[in-house]
Design a protein around this motif. Structure first.
Motif, short mmCIF file in Angstrom:
data_model
loop_
_atom_site.label_atom_id
_atom_site.label_comp_id
_atom_site.label_asym_id
_atom_site.label_seq_id
_atom_site.Cartn_x
_atom_site.Cartn_y
_atom_site.Cartn_z
N CYS A 1 1.08 -1.32 0.25
CA CYS A 1 0.12 0.31 -0.08
C CYS A 1 0.81 1.38 -0.24
CB CYS A 1 -0.83 -0.23 1.34
SG CYS A 1 -1.90 -1.21 1.32
N ASN B 1 -2.23 6.45 3.16
CA ASN B 1 -1.93 4.70 3.00
C ASN B 1 -1.13 4.01 4.18
OD1 ASN B 1 -1.77 5.30 0.57
ND2 ASN B 1 0.36 5.83 -0.35
N ALA C 1 -0.56 2.35 -14.96
CA ALA C 1 -1.60 3.29 -15.19
C ALA C 1 -2.39 3.10 -16.13
CB ALA C 1 -1.10 4.48 -14.70
N LYS D 1 -8.18 8.63 -11.39
CA LYS D 1 -7.21 8.94 -10.25
C LYS D 1 -6.04 7.66 -9.95
CE LYS D 1 -11.12 11.70 -8.27
NZ LYS D 1 -11.95 11.98 -7.26
N VAL D 2 -5.23 7.93 -8.94
CA VAL D 2 -3.96 6.90 -8.27
C VAL D 2 -4.56 6.50 -7.49
CG1 VAL D 2 -2.31 8.18 -9.69
CG2 VAL D 2 -3.18 8.73 -6.90
N GLU D 3 -5.86 6.46 -6.49
CA GLU D 3 -5.84 6.04 -5.18
C GLU D 3 -6.58 4.40 -6.03
OE1 GLU D 3 -4.83 8.75 -3.25
OE2 GLU D 3 -6.28 6.83 -2.06
N VAL D 4 -6.16 3.49 -5.26
CA VAL D 4 -6.38 1.86 -5.52
C VAL D 4 -7.67 1.35 -4.40
CG1 VAL D 4 -5.76 -0.07 -5.84
CG2 VAL D 4 -4.38 2.13 -5.56
#
Lengths: 831, 174
Positions: free
Chosen positions: B94, B141, B165, B171-174
């Motif tokens: 994470c 994170n 990506a 968005k880069v949030e996973v």
């Protein structure tokens, strides 16, 4: 080779991939090399004796008892030092006539801030050194101390009586003089007649970088080169400064920054502790170590921010901005630190931000006081600028009864206007403020939150909702050397990289950008893996040791990727060019027929080819190379950026304010940033989160507080409120990418963006929640007490608070009157 | 000097120590367990968190002599050989660390938190690690890592299957 085969051998593209970090394995298992972990044979330990007074004459130091304590090897005071102790440099004299106090590692006769080192005890163990430090008897005669920034600027009390003034330098930029815009006084005069003038004064409180790893230094004087390990961001600059001031040739000095536990600008310094370790090790010819305590770190490692900002904004009645005048007082502390006065100057080009001001004037007076010296802290000048402009754009909106986002849009540089030369003389290469804002509004749920805010206002809900905006930009990628030269900075802004092709097909890359948590090892591996077509795992990144990374200018100013990454690209491309004639020779082809793609040199129109690793091995063996070609693919590059780059973004913050208790609670934080192309989205998100937390902390929690005697009372984590997990929320982080045009990879810096942008978004949100009570400003940090007081005073306050506040700071006739609804402009804990 | 005997990361150790020596100093200076670090002197930061007889303690707040007869686990003893503890794995997965200085303490505290509460809410995680400061990550994170570890979602080398990506505006949030 068939098309199918080509596809199957194409390595996964690394750039843009959320690679997990190479650094983490050692960090999550405790297999770390912090400076304080280092133990050498016969190593001695230092402890510091520090001044408890902000300003005092040293009348006597008796070291007899300390020197006789068990296992004490030596005790040194300022009088023992000779020229070989060197001095602590200021690398950026911002004006030719800057007043700069001498800065030896230890003072001889006078201390100028509480926490300054006056004696060093060296003993066989750290505990014995500390015990003996208690026995050093220093006699002081206390002197009046210059503590309050405004009073210091008036030379009421002198921080250094021998200098005759506290005023160090006045740095001015004027758009009319520079030919980049009009006359700001004219714009203001016109606005006073027929437009609107908004005048405000903002306080940038003093902050402490508060990296988690306390600073530590080990010096080993044995061997031909003397080695210093230091928890520093700048091993190359430390090496240069040691050589320049202590008389040891640069070639005899090796500086290593091993694992470094955070910096945020706070380890961008040359310190008395490092210089003393260097000198003591040379005196005793034994390895020495010094590791500071947290209290020492908070007291004596440099601080950041600490400005008063007078901002005058002129606009037409329709909201079009016509002029911006910025007058700063910046607190240097007791000495002009390595960047020192340059920090506010870095902000000089950013107050106009994304807006099309036709006239601009900036003046910054740097001031010496008897507090810890200030220097870079995450953002360095740009958070201060962003705060002021984003706060005053809200004030303008309020004055005109306009929606604050719409007012910003009316004035910002439109997408189709790039490249755009600003009134501060910078050329913004790319950006799209409209799109970032649209995305941010959508993700934030802007309209719904505005509706809820309205509903809470109407129902008189004790918990009010506020929405804060910050549409920021910043300049990063320090820096074009010519620009630095024109600003009288002492060094350049280039970066260096080497690529070494090993015989086994592995690749070593060496960067002069010395990381301390940013993930260079991972991101740089991704860049090189793509460029050379080698596996990510086969790339090793070396940094932070001046004997390995012999050239470099280190890590700060969001420069590593945009400057260091570009150097790496150029070095990598040289490797490919050097390999081509060798590949051609081995393939018995003409070099002009050689193509390089996905890690393979192939002959045009044939299926013949060689992998990069094969060429590397053949070059190592050197049995069959073309005549006159050197048996090496290794390449270096030094890259000097042609321009800064300009990340931007729209940050939206919703704050709930309990009007009965003053308690503030963050409800939502959304940002959509444009940092150009992203190498590793996971690392980028991490930089944003951490940056946001530090900017939010300035708005709500942190302040370095001195008492009336000049003692730092927030000198532990009990009192200096670095936020905990329970103080923060999860952030909504998004991107809109317009690639930068100033580097090959199209990247923009990200390390400081979150911190630069977030502070005004939070404060604007708190104010937005409680403006209805007549509140016009709250001094940071917006503690529950300050918020509660603002609500109380506002409710009972002046009839026309907005006008009153605007007038008060500038017109002596209304001295202080308008301050009544500004919560607690605290300058010292005594209040 | 006082003689103490204890077990650290599975190994029996015995030393004469000054009564004032802190457990963290003992671990670092006598045993070379430098994975455990010191971040403050007021027991606020939690960087030195270890397990003492199975419970997390700030080892700057325990005297070495108090650990006599006890079992201590540090970050260096958390993995089973080369197999990482799920919380270690989740921190890596994470991106819950940057400079990594707070990480040993943060992981040890998170392990203890999950022992008490295997399925914590975000709020419970935030309160549960409140005694550990991190300056790099904004905790975002770290919270995700604890949630990920709690959900048992960590498995092996996660990046092998991690997609590139996609659209640059995502968005880069996973």
């Amino acid at each position: 080779m068939t098309a199918t085969q080509e596809t199957s051998t194409e390595p996964a593209r690394e750039i843009g991939r959320d690679r997990r970090r190479k650094e983490d394995q050692r960090l999550i298992t405790g297999r770390t090399r912090w400076t304080d972990n280092i133990t050498l044979p016969g190593m001695l330990h230092m402890a510091m004796v520090r001044s408890p007074f902000a300003h005092a004459t040293i009348t006597a130091i008796d070291t007899t008892e300390a020197a006789a304590a068990p296992n004490v090897v030596a005790v040194y005071t300022g009088k023992d030092l000779d020229e070989s102790a060197g001095v602590l440099i200021n690398a950026w004299p911002i004006t030719p006539d800057q007043v700069t106090p001498a800065h030896p590692p230890l003072p001889t006769d006078r201390v100028s801030f509480a926490g300054e080192v006056v004696a060093v005890v060296v003993a066989r163990s750290a505990a014995e050194a500390r015990d003996a430090a208690e026995l050093v008897d220093v006699d002081y005669e206390e002197l009046p101390a210059a503590l309050d920034l405004k009073e210091a600027a008036a030379d009421t009390v002198l921080a250094h009586p021998d200098l005759g003034t506290n005023k160090s330098a006045l740095w001015v930029f004027d758009s009319q003089e520079a030919g980049t815009g009009g006359d700001v006084e004219e714009a203001i005069a016109k606005a006073r007649e027929s437009g609107v003038v908004v005048e405000r004064e903002f306080r940038q409180q003093r902050l402490i970088p508060a990296f988690m790893e306390p600073r530590s230094v080990v010096v080993d004087p044995t061997g031909e080169q003397m080695t210093m390990w230091s928890a520093t961001q700048i091993p190359h600059i430390v090496r240069f400064a040691l050589a320049a001031t202590t008389g040891v040739p640069e070639s005899k000095i090796r500086v290593i920054a091993p694992d470094v536990g955070g910096g945020f600008g706070g380890k961008l310094q040359v310190t008395p502790e490092e210089w003393m370790a260097w000198w003591v090790a040379r005196q005793l010819m034994k390895p020495v170590k010094y590791t500071e305590t947290r209290s020492e770190s908070l007291m004596a490692a440099h601080h950041g921010r600490d400005q008063w900002q007078k901002i005058t904004l002129a606009a037409e009645k329709d909201g079009t901005v016509t002029g911006l005048k910025v007058e700063l007082l910046a607190d240097l502390g007791s000495h002009v630190a390595i960047v020192g006065g340059g920090v506010p100057v870095l902000g000089a080009f950013m107050f106009n931000s994304i807006y099309k001001f036709p006239a601009y004037h900036f003046a910054c007076q740097t001031v010496l006081t008897n507090k810890a010296w200030t220097d870079a802290y995450r953002g360095a000048g740009r958070p201060e600028a962003t705060f002021a402009i984003e706060r005053i754009m809200d004030e303008l909106a309020l004055e005109l009864g306009r929606e604050p986002l719409e007012l910003r849009e009316q004035n910002w540089i439109r997408h189709d206007e790039f490249p755009f030369t600003t009134v501060a003389g910078l050329e913004y290469d790319s950006g799209n403020y409209e799109e970032a804002t649209r995305k941010a509004k959508e993700s934030f749920g802007y309209d719904a939150l505005r509706a809820e805010q309205q509903q809470r206002r109407e129902s008189g809900d004790p918990v009010q909702l506020g929405i804060g905006i910050s549409t920021f930009t910043e300049m990063c990628g320090l820096a074009p050397s010519r620009v630095l030269g024109s600003l009288d900075y002492g060094a350049g802004g280039w970066e260096h990289a080497s690529v070494r092709m090993l015989a086994t097909g592995k690749v070593e890359i060496v960067t002069g950008a010395s990381a301390h948590g940013q993930g260079h090892e991972t991101a740089f591996s991704q860049i090189v893996a793509d460029r050379l077509g080698v596996p990510f795992e086969d790339v090793e990144v070396l940094h932070g040791d001046t004997q390995i990374a012999s050239k470099g200018l280190d890590t700060y100013g969001s420069r590593s990727l945009v400057v260091g990454g570009e150097a790496l690209v150029k070095a990598t491309d040289k490797v490919i060019e050097k390999a081509k004639p060798i590949a051609a020779h081995l393939l018995e082809a003409d070099v002009s027929d050689i193509e390089f793609s996905a890690g393979r040199f192939s002959v045009k129109g044939t299926d013949q080819g060689l992998a990069m690793a094969e060429v590397a091995l053949a070059t190592f063996a050197a049995h069959n190379l073309p005549d006159g070609v050197e048996p090496s693919l290794d390449s270096d590059a030094t890259y000097d950026p042609i321009n800064f780059n300009y990340p931007h973004g729209t940050h939206l913050c919703a704050m709930e304010v309990d009007t009965e208790t003053g308690q503030v609670k963050m409800r939502k934080y959304t940002c959509v940033d444009d940092i150009g192309n992203v190498i590793n989205p996971l690392i980028v998100a991490g930089q944003m989160h951490g940056g946001l937390a530090q900017g939010i902390a300035q708005a709500l929690f942190e302040e370095a507080v001195y008492d009336d005697a000049g003692t730092l009372v927030s000198a532990s984590f009990v009192d200096y409120l670095v936020p905990t997990a329970a103080d923060l929320i999860s952030f909504d982080v998004g991107h809109n990418s317009t690639p930068s045009l100033t580097n090959t990879l199209g990247t923009k810096g990200v390390g400081e963006a979150g911190t630069i942008a977030s502070t005004p978004a939070v404060v604007n949100a708190v104010l937005d929640a409680i403006r209805q009570f007549g509140v016009t400003d709250i001094t940071m940090p917006c503690t529950p007490e300050r918020v509660w007081r603002a609500i109380q005073d506002g409710t009972a306050g002046a009839k026309d608070p907005t006008t009153g506040a605007a007038a008060a700071h500038f017109d002596p006739a209304t001295d202080g009157a308008g301050q009544s609804n500004i919560a607690d402009g605290t300058e010292g804990a005594g209040q | 000097m006082t003689k103490i005997q204890l077990t650290v990361d599975g190994a029996k150790v015995s030393d004469d120590v000054e009564p004032r020596m802190l457990l963290v100093q003992y671990l670092r200076e006598k045993l070379g367990k430098t994975g455990t670090v010191i971040g403050c002197d007021t027991s606020n930061c939690g960087a030195c968190t270890v397990h003492l007889d199975g419970r997390s303690v700030k080892s700057c707040n325990v005297l070495a002599v108090q650990a006599d007869g006890s079992e201590v686990t540090t970050i260096e003893g958390l993995a089973e050989g080369s197999v990482l503890h799920p919380v270690q794995e989740a921190f890596r997965e994470c991106h819950a660390l940057q400079c990594g200085f707070c990480t040993p303490g943060m992981i040890m505290q998170s392990v203890d938190l999950l022992k008490d509460n295997p399925d914590p809410s975000e709020e419970e995680i935030r309160v549960g690690i409140e005694g550990n400061l991190c300056r790099c990550t904004g905790y975002h994170n770290i919270v995700r890592a604890v949630q990920t570890a709690a959900a048992g979602k960590v498995s092996g080398d996660a990046e092998a299957g991690s997609p590139a990506a996609t659209a640059e505006t995502e968005k880069v949030e996973v």
